[in-house]
Motif scaffolding. Structure first.
Motif, PDB file in Angstrom:
ATOM      1  N   GLU A 122       0.847  -1.193   0.000  1.00  0.00           N
ATOM      2  CA  GLU A 122       0.000   0.000   0.000  1.00  0.00           C
ATOM      3  C   GLU A 122       0.883   1.244   0.000  1.00  0.00           C
ATOM      4  O   GLU A 122       1.920   1.273   0.662  1.00  0.00           O
ATOM      5  CB  GLU A 122      -0.920   0.033   1.220  1.00  0.00           C
ATOM      6  CG  GLU A 122      -0.201   0.193   2.541  1.00  0.00           C
ATOM      7  CD  GLU A 122      -1.129   0.620   3.669  1.00  0.00           C
ATOM      8  OE1 GLU A 122      -2.104   1.361   3.410  1.00  0.00           O
ATOM      9  OE2 GLU A 122      -0.854   0.212   4.813  1.00  0.00           O
ATOM     10  N   PRO A 123       0.511   2.270  -0.743  1.00  0.00           N
ATOM     11  CA  PRO A 123       1.289   3.514  -0.716  1.00  0.00           C
ATOM     12  C   PRO A 123       1.184   4.157   0.658  1.00  0.00           C
ATOM     13  O   PRO A 123       0.137   4.112   1.307  1.00  0.00           O
ATOM     14  CB  PRO A 123       0.611   4.373  -1.788  1.00  0.00           C
ATOM     15  CG  PRO A 123      -0.776   3.829  -1.906  1.00  0.00           C
ATOM     16  CD  PRO A 123      -0.674   2.368  -1.617  1.00  0.00           C
ATOM     17  N   LEU A 124       2.280   4.792   1.102  1.00  0.00           N
ATOM     18  CA  LEU A 124       2.293   5.378   2.437  1.00  0.00           C
ATOM     19  C   LEU A 124       1.641   6.758   2.478  1.00  0.00           C
ATOM     20  O   LEU A 124       1.114   7.156   3.514  1.00  0.00           O
ATOM     21  CB  LEU A 124       3.726   5.471   2.957  1.00  0.00           C
ATOM     22  CG  LEU A 124       4.422   4.134   3.253  1.00  0.00           C
ATOM     23  CD1 LEU A 124       5.770   4.389   3.908  1.00  0.00           C
ATOM     24  CD2 LEU A 124       3.567   3.238   4.135  1.00  0.00           C
ATOM     25  N   THR A 125       1.690   7.500   1.381  1.00  0.00           N
ATOM     26  CA  THR A 125       1.136   8.852   1.359  1.00  0.00           C
ATOM     27  C   THR A 125       0.343   9.060   0.077  1.00  0.00           C
ATOM     28  O   THR A 125       0.412   8.249  -0.864  1.00  0.00           O
ATOM     29  CB  THR A 125       2.243   9.911   1.416  1.00  0.00           C
ATOM     30  OG1 THR A 125       2.983   9.871   0.189  1.00  0.00           O
ATOM     31  CG2 THR A 125       3.189   9.678   2.600  1.00  0.00           C
ATOM     32  N   GLU A 126      -0.385  10.162   0.007  1.00  0.00           N
ATOM     33  CA  GLU A 126      -1.123  10.492  -1.212  1.00  0.00           C
ATOM     34  C   GLU A 126      -0.177  10.714  -2.382  1.00  0.00           C
ATOM     35  O   GLU A 126      -0.496  10.379  -3.518  1.00  0.00           O
ATOM     36  CB  GLU A 126      -1.980  11.729  -0.979  1.00  0.00           C
ATOM     37  CG  GLU A 126      -3.172  11.496  -0.056  1.00  0.00           C
ATOM     38  CD  GLU A 126      -4.053  12.720   0.078  1.00  0.00           C
ATOM     39  OE1 GLU A 126      -3.762  13.749  -0.589  1.00  0.00           O
ATOM     40  OE2 GLU A 126      -5.041  12.666   0.833  1.00  0.00           O
ATOM     41  N   ALA A 144      -7.233  -2.429  -4.148  1.00  0.00           N
ATOM     42  CA  ALA A 144      -6.526  -3.633  -4.582  1.00  0.00           C
ATOM     43  C   ALA A 144      -6.158  -3.585  -6.056  1.00  0.00           C
ATOM     44  O   ALA A 144      -5.232  -4.270  -6.493  1.00  0.00           O
ATOM     45  CB  ALA A 144      -7.366  -4.874  -4.285  1.00  0.00           C
ATOM     46  N   ASP A 145      -6.886  -2.789  -6.859  1.00  0.00           N
ATOM     47  CA  ASP A 145      -6.564  -2.665  -8.276  1.00  0.00           C
ATOM     48  C   ASP A 145      -5.232  -1.939  -8.489  1.00  0.00           C
ATOM     49  O   ASP A 145      -4.601  -2.097  -9.534  1.00  0.00           O
ATOM     50  CB  ASP A 145      -7.665  -1.910  -9.019  1.00  0.00           C
ATOM     51  CG  ASP A 145      -8.921  -2.746  -9.202  1.00  0.00           C
ATOM     52  OD1 ASP A 145      -8.838  -3.980  -9.047  1.00  0.00           O
ATOM     53  OD2 ASP A 145      -9.980  -2.161  -9.488  1.00  0.00           O
ATOM     54  N   LEU A 146      -4.825  -1.160  -7.530  1.00  0.00           N
ATOM     55  CA  LEU A 146      -3.601  -0.382  -7.676  1.00  0.00           C
ATOM     56  C   LEU A 146      -2.355  -1.239  -7.466  1.00  0.00           C
ATOM     57  O   LEU A 146      -1.467  -1.266  -8.320  1.00  0.00           O
ATOM     58  CB  LEU A 146      -3.594   0.789  -6.690  1.00  0.00           C
ATOM     59  CG  LEU A 146      -2.341   1.670  -6.688  1.00  0.00           C
ATOM     60  CD1 LEU A 146      -2.143   2.316  -8.061  1.00  0.00           C
ATOM     61  CD2 LEU A 146      -2.442   2.730  -5.602  1.00  0.00           C
ATOM     62  N   SER A 147      -2.281  -1.940  -6.349  1.00  0.00           N
ATOM     63  CA  SER A 147      -1.054  -2.684  -6.035  1.00  0.00           C
ATOM     64  C   SER A 147      -1.342  -3.931  -5.218  1.00  0.00           C
ATOM     65  O   SER A 147      -0.490  -4.392  -4.464  1.00  0.00           O
ATOM     66  CB  SER A 147      -0.076  -1.784  -5.281  1.00  0.00           C
ATOM     67  OG  SER A 147      -0.698  -1.176  -4.151  1.00  0.00           O
ATOM     68  N   GLY A 148      -2.558  -4.484  -5.373  1.00  0.00           N
ATOM     69  CA  GLY A 148      -2.938  -5.706  -4.687  1.00  0.00           C
ATOM     70  C   GLY A 148      -2.727  -6.910  -5.566  1.00  0.00           C
ATOM     71  O   GLY A 148      -3.654  -7.468  -6.145  1.00  0.00           O
ATOM     72  N   GLY A 149      -1.505  -7.335  -5.710  1.00  0.00           N
ATOM     73  CA  GLY A 149      -1.132  -8.451  -6.569  1.00  0.00           C
ATOM     74  C   GLY A 149       0.293  -8.247  -7.034  1.00  0.00           C
ATOM     75  O   GLY A 149       0.729  -7.103  -7.224  1.00  0.00           O
TER      76      GLY A 149
END
Length: 231
Positions: A122-126, A144-149
């Motif tokens: 998960e990204p830590l900041t905006e 999850a579409d961003l970096s879930g995989g």
């Protein structure tokens, strides 16, 4: 100023702020020990678009020559797997289906091939999220579409095979790890690894680890209810 993709993956820069190293013992541990300990830790990627910091929320363990799910099963030593036979610490990046890159942390001692697949971050900041969305080129708001995989996170962090072998304990490189949250304080679940039916009896082993109820976790496997894992 518009964001542009990186032009030199191995360019080095000084670390931003005090570097918090992970213990050397983590990198020298077997993958099954290191995998849950990597949860909550910070993955840092430097690109020409800027630095992206993310938190590891899901991992999978691939350990030893007996693991039928591992690329090194049976002692298979090829140009691709050679890096797994060295001492822990480097990144192992490979391509699957000719389309998606996967990032692994090599762990363990020399000649005992061990690797931990990073499945979700998960990204830590905006700002980190904004840069990840630039590289992913998606508009979906589903986390999850961003970096879930494994493939998604590699696209979001602009990771490809040029980073194979990158020393993850070195904070001046383009990709490295540093201490984040204490994994002992996290609610951790474990269950079977994903999409490795070919691993026969090893497919059912509960060697996937993730932070409970985390939105970025890649898979909710209803057929295999997870179990709590305690460090």
């Amino acid at each position: 100023m518009p964001i542009e993709p990186h032009s030199e993956a191995r360019a080095t820069h000084p670390p931003r702020g005090p570097f918090r190293p992970l213990p050397a013992s983590l990198f020298s541990s077997a993958a099954l020990e290191a995998s849950p300990l990597l949860l909550g830790q910070t993955l840092v990627r430097r690109t020409e678009a800027g630095e992206i910091r993310s938190r590891i929320v899901e991992t999978e363990s691939y350990g030893g020559v007996l693991d039928k799910g591992s690329h090194a099963y049976g002692g298979r030593r090829t140009a691709r797997t050679e890096i797994m036979f060295g001492p822990g610490g480097p990144a192992y990046v490979y391509l699957i289906y000719g389309m998606y890159h996967c990032l692994n942390v090599v762990t363990g001692e020399a000649d005992n091939p061990q690797a931990v697949l990073i499945r979700a971050v998960e990204p830590l900041t905006e700002e980190d999220e904004r840069r990840m969305r630039f590289f992913r080129s998606i508009k979906s708001k589903k986390t999850a579409d961003l970096s879930g995989g494994p493939g998604k996170l590699c696209r979001a962090l602009d990771i490809d095979k040029s980073l194979n072998g990158c020393r993850l304990s070195v904070p001046t490189g383009p990709l490295y790890l540093e201490a984040g949250d204490d994994p002992h304080s996290l609610p951790i679940l474990c269950g079977p690894r994903i999409n490795i039916d070919y691993a026969e009896e090893y497919a059912a082993k509960p060697w996937r680890f993730w932070i409970k109820d985390h939105a970025y976790v890649s898979v909710n496997d209803k057929a295999n209810p997870p179990k709590p894992f305690y460090l």
